[in-house]
Structure formats: C-alpha cells, structure tokens
Design a protein around this motif. Sequence first.
Motif, PDB file in Angstrom:
ATOM      1  N   ALA A 119       0.956  -1.259  -0.037  1.00 47.44           N
ATOM      2  CA  ALA A 119       0.024   0.051  -0.061  1.00 47.44           C
ATOM      3  C   ALA A 119       0.897   1.322  -0.039  1.00 47.44           C
ATOM      4  O   ALA A 119       1.980   1.249   0.519  1.00 47.44           O
ATOM      5  N   MET A 120       0.294   2.149  -0.755  1.00 46.42           N
ATOM      6  CA  MET A 120       1.123   3.545  -0.717  1.00 46.42           C
ATOM      7  C   MET A 120       0.102   4.941  -0.581  1.00 46.42           C
ATOM      8  O   MET A 120      -0.855   4.697  -1.518  1.00 46.42           O
ATOM      9  N   VAL A 121       0.436   5.568   0.038  1.00 47.81           N
ATOM     10  CA  VAL A 121      -0.357   6.860   0.058  1.00 47.81           C
ATOM     11  C   VAL A 121       0.342   7.940  -0.240  1.00 47.81           C
ATOM     12  O   VAL A 121       1.593   8.104   0.045  1.00 47.81           O
ATOM     13  N   ASN A 122      -0.040   8.864  -1.162  1.00 52.23           N
ATOM     14  CA  ASN A 122       0.842  10.045  -1.959  1.00 52.23           C
ATOM     15  C   ASN A 122       0.075  11.389  -1.631  1.00 52.23           C
ATOM     16  O   ASN A 122      -1.031  11.252  -2.279  1.00 52.23           O
ATOM     17  N   ASP A 181      -2.869  -3.621   7.776  1.00 57.03           N
ATOM     18  CA  ASP A 181      -3.795  -2.917   8.516  1.00 57.03           C
ATOM     19  C   ASP A 181      -3.185  -1.820   9.146  1.00 57.03           C
ATOM     20  O   ASP A 181      -2.196  -1.800  10.050  1.00 57.03           O
ATOM     21  N   ILE A 182      -3.564  -0.253   8.692  1.00 55.46           N
ATOM     22  CA  ILE A 182      -2.670   0.782   9.102  1.00 55.46           C
ATOM     23  C   ILE A 182      -3.947   1.857   9.570  1.00 55.46           C
ATOM     24  O   ILE A 182      -4.857   1.814   8.988  1.00 55.46           O
ATOM     25  N   ALA A 183      -3.370   2.163  10.593  1.00 52.19           N
ATOM     26  CA  ALA A 183      -4.210   3.335  11.346  1.00 52.19           C
ATOM     27  C   ALA A 183      -3.499   4.752  10.817  1.00 52.19           C
ATOM     28  O   ALA A 183      -2.429   4.688  10.545  1.00 52.19           O
ATOM     29  N   GLY A 184      -4.137   5.919  11.282  1.00 53.19           N
ATOM     30  CA  GLY A 184      -3.899   7.197  11.070  1.00 53.19           C
ATOM     31  C   GLY A 184      -3.726   7.751   9.502  1.00 53.19           C
ATOM     32  O   GLY A 184      -2.980   8.361   8.934  1.00 53.19           O
ATOM     33  N   VAL A 185      -4.406   6.881   8.694  1.00 52.44           N
ATOM     34  CA  VAL A 185      -4.614   7.076   7.298  1.00 52.44           C
ATOM     35  C   VAL A 185      -5.667   8.179   6.910  1.00 52.44           C
ATOM     36  O   VAL A 185      -6.724   8.166   7.276  1.00 52.44           O
ATOM     37  N   GLN A 186      -5.263   9.519   6.182  1.00 51.95           N
ATOM     38  CA  GLN A 186      -6.304  10.331   5.779  1.00 51.95           C
ATOM     39  C   GLN A 186      -6.397  10.485   4.549  1.00 51.95           C
ATOM     40  O   GLN A 186      -5.467  10.710   3.743  1.00 51.95           O
ATOM     41  N   LEU A 187      -7.795   9.981   3.950  1.00 46.62           N
ATOM     42  CA  LEU A 187      -7.871  10.258   2.593  1.00 46.62           C
ATOM     43  C   LEU A 187      -9.297  11.211   2.338  1.00 46.62           C
ATOM     44  O   LEU A 187     -10.131  10.905   3.024  1.00 46.62           O
ATOM     45  N   SER A 235      -2.520  11.378   3.596  1.00 44.26           N
ATOM     46  CA  SER A 235      -1.124  11.540   4.357  1.00 44.26           C
ATOM     47  C   SER A 235      -1.292  10.266   5.411  1.00 44.26           C
ATOM     48  O   SER A 235      -2.663   9.846   5.356  1.00 44.26           O
ATOM     49  N   VAL A 236      -0.109   9.910   6.023  1.00 48.32           N
ATOM     50  CA  VAL A 236      -0.391   9.024   6.993  1.00 48.32           C
ATOM     51  C   VAL A 236       0.531   9.560   8.178  1.00 48.32           C
ATOM     52  O   VAL A 236       1.611   9.852   8.033  1.00 48.32           O
ATOM     53  N   SER A 237      -0.147   9.206   9.425  1.00 51.39           N
ATOM     54  CA  SER A 237       0.711   9.615  10.541  1.00 51.39           C
ATOM     55  C   SER A 237       1.235   8.264  11.440  1.00 51.39           C
ATOM     56  O   SER A 237       0.361   7.637  12.035  1.00 51.39           O
ATOM     57  N   LEU A 238       2.411   7.645  11.064  1.00 50.18           N
ATOM     58  CA  LEU A 238       2.884   6.541  11.521  1.00 50.18           C
ATOM     59  C   LEU A 238       3.535   6.780  12.639  1.00 50.18           C
ATOM     60  O   LEU A 238       4.509   7.785  13.063  1.00 50.18           O
TER      61      LEU A 238
END
Length: 296
Positions: A119-122, A181-187, A235-238
């Motif tokens: 997975a990739m968020v850009n 499974d990732i939290a903190g994803v903003q779409l 964005s993603v806040s990891l």
Amino acid sequence: LRPSAGAGSAAMPLWDFQGSTMVTSQYVRLTPDERSREGSIWNRVPCFLKDWELHVHFKIHGAGKKNLHGDGLALWYTQERLTPGPVFGSKDNFHGLAIFLDTYPNDEATERVFPYISAMVNNGSLTYDHSKDGRWTELAGCSADLRNQNHDTFLAVRYSRGRLTVMTDVEDKNEWKNCIDIAGVQLPTGYFFGASAGTGDLSDNHDIISMKLFQLMVEHPVEDETVDWTKIEPSVSLLKSPKDNVDDPTGNFRSGPLTGWKVFLLLLCALLGIIVCAVVGAVVFQKRQERNKRFY
C-alpha cells in the motif's frame, strides 16, 4: 463494475478505459499476455463516502513460468484518472491511495516472496521506485500466491475512520486473510476508483472480473461534521517511518522517529543498566573489603 451485461463501452456507462484494455462479457482485460502493454479502467463518478469497502474479483495469469512474468496490477483511489504512466500503467506522483499487486521482483537483492501486495499513500510529492519494488514508499505489505490459480481470487480494501485494511481471499477457502492494517490514514472524499496494469519485457493477462463498492455505516465524532472532507490532503501519521530497503520484522525500530514510547524504552534500558552496574560495583567493592580484612 461487472461486465457480464455485454461487451463494449455501452455495457459500462459509468466507466472509462484506455490503453490495451479490452472489455468482454466475462472480464475486463487490462493487458493481454504480451510485452510492453498498459491499460486501465476508471470510474466516472467521484466517491463521497467517508467509510467504504471495495471488493475486487481479479485474475492474473499467463504462460510465463517462475520469475518470467510481470509486471502486476494496481488498484487506485486517486484524484487523477485516465492518466497513463510508469506505475503499473498509471500516473506517478499521484494524489491518493494505491494498492499494488506486484508479480515481479525488480530488486534482485530482495528477500521478499512475490507476488507481493503493498500500500502507498501519496500527496503528489512521492515517486514510486520500480527498481526497489516501491519499498521506499511502502506503508505495509504481504506476500500472496495469487497468480495462475485455478480458483477465484479476491482482494478487499476497507477504509474507515482513518484505518486502512487490505485483505485477500486467494487460497480457495472462502475467507478473508489479513494483509495490511494501518491506522492514521487520511484520505479525502471526491476521488476516483480505478485499476491499471502494465507489462514490460515480461507479461501476463491482468483481468478484472468485478469491482464492488460498499458503504460502511460508521459513527463519527461530532467535530468531523465541521471538516470539509474534500479538502483533506492524503497523508499517514505513523509511529514508524515507511519501510526502508531492509525488511525489518520488528517494525523498523532503528529507522523510525523517536516517539514517546521509544524514548521511554531507551530511558528504562538506561536506568536498568545503571542499576545493574551499581549492584555489580557494590558486590565487587564488598568482596575487596572482605579480602583486605583477611590480610590485616
């Protein structure tokens, strides 16, 4: 999307396709098993759901044997649509979410087992590095034996309250297996769903049999009502940085930022080290005192 109604663009009024994409009564073939092909299919209607789940019935197959096939398929939820490019047949530096089903290891030094899902968020600033199989920008991933299967293969992508989950059903067990499974994803809302695929010197048939989108009924905090969800930047806040070029099952402790719990662990280890040194020092001092007493 379900092309069984008939072949041709008239059977899919809400979808556009480009490149080598071919629509039949059974599937949408993004690329044939031929070299240097790319194709994609995109929905015309932007998605304004805050919480959704996408189910994709797909098939990747071809005549190529071990490591003689490629390159893979990508699922998109992006601002851009119908824009050809080098990332599995679609645009690089995109805005939004991409799920890659990569079937060929370009990085010969990799220890991963392919096919590999990632997975990739850009936000438009990141470039997908094919030579490293996207490892620099990957958020998470898993291996999945999804190519040349005689049974149906499925992928599910769920996005709800900032949590991104990707599941597979490729083992003919009729059950979902967790992959990402990732939290903190903003779409944001208002982006488009699509699928694309590409071949290079190696090739495969990349088929989409169906794509189904479900709305998830989820309660949101009251403050979410004041947010303009179309203006959110992807964005993603990891707690950890995206994976670097070394697979680290411990979660990239070394390359991640010093978050609160890491500082706490470091301080705890330092304190334990001081206590151990003090105890050992006291024991050694006491032994020396006893030895000195025997000499007097």
